[in-house]
Design an enzyme around this catalytic site. Structure first.
Site, PDB file in Angstrom:
ATOM      1  N   TYR A  25       0.842  -1.203   0.000  1.00 12.26           N
ATOM      2  CA  TYR A  25       0.000   0.000   0.000  1.00 12.26           C
ATOM      3  C   TYR A  25       0.879   1.256   0.000  1.00 12.26           C
ATOM      4  CZ  TYR A  25      -3.044   3.639   1.830  1.00 12.26           C
ATOM      5  OH  TYR A  25      -3.702   4.821   2.031  1.00 12.26           O
ATOM      6  N   GLU A  59     -11.116   5.639   5.842  1.00 10.37           N
ATOM      7  CA  GLU A  59     -10.503   6.452   6.905  1.00 10.37           C
ATOM      8  C   GLU A  59     -11.459   6.614   8.079  1.00 10.37           C
ATOM      9  OE1 GLU A  59      -7.423   7.116   7.120  1.00 10.37           O
ATOM     10  OE2 GLU A  59      -6.706   7.014   5.062  1.00 10.37           O
ATOM     11  N   TRP A  84      -4.552   1.175  10.740  1.00 10.40           N
ATOM     12  CA  TRP A  84      -4.745   1.165   9.292  1.00 10.40           C
ATOM     13  C   TRP A  84      -4.551  -0.253   8.747  1.00 10.40           C
ATOM     14  CZ3 TRP A  84      -7.487   3.452   6.026  1.00 10.40           C
ATOM     15  CH2 TRP A  84      -7.253   3.363   4.658  1.00 10.40           C
TER      16      TRP A  84
END
Length: 185
Positions: free
Chosen positions: A16, A38, A46
């Site tokens: 990512y 988010e 995350w």
């Protein structure tokens, strides 16, 4: 040896970081995906969200805001039983109301992209971070958060907005020692 930011630790995080994080995004569907992810991250890592990303794509109609905006109470209750996503009622409901607000912004501005990028003057902010100087929020994320909330968005506090800005390349917060900083400059 490749030098990158210090936060990616898993294979998925590294992929990512190396391919997506900080790359300017102008596709409305992808912007809706990131604002959703988010918001889902609030209180979580995350990495947790990245691991659930494909499940989110499936559960939320490929992040098509027109489809998500029409989710019924039956569909939302079904999502509460979906172990592949974060089963938080407020986060699920906010995804639907955010899709509705997203569509209203698209109608007003012609695209969500045109609206959201105004908070950075239409160009990525090029930071020169060294590591401990990365803020959790900025004046730009404060302004974005306030305006999104005024428009009916939820789970868009300033810290979430700044993470969104980093993810979508509105700011280049790769460390100056990271190979991606130079590539995205």
């Amino acid at each position: 040896m490749t030098t990158r930011c210090s936060w990616p630790s898993t294979e998925l995080d590294i992929a990512y970081h190396d391919k997506e994080w900080g790359v300017p995004v102008h596709d409305d569907r992808v912007l809706f995906e990131f604002i959703t992810l988010e918001g889902a991250q609030a209180g979580l890592s995350w990495s947790t969200i990245l691991n659930k990303r494909e499940n989110y794509r499936r559960a939320f109609a490929g992040f098509d805001p027109r489809k998500v905006a029409r989710f019924t109470s039956v569909q939302k209750r079904k999502l509460m039983r979906d172990e592949g996503i974060v089963r938080n009622r407020l986060k699920i409901e906010s995804t639907v109301t955010n899709a509705q607000a997203f569509l209203a912004v698209q109608k007003e501005f012609g695209s969500f992209d045109r609206y959201i990028w105004q908070f950075v003057g239409g160009q990525p902010i090029q930071n020169r971070r060294k590591g401990k100087d990365i803020p959790a929020r900025t004046a730009e994320s404060d302004a974005m958060s306030k305006d999104l909330q005024k428009r009916g968005f939820r789970f868009v506090g300033s810290t979430i907005c700044y993470a969104f800005m980093q993810a979508t390349g509105m700011v280049n917060d790769h460390l100056i020692t990271c190979f991606r900083h130079r590539e995205l400059k």
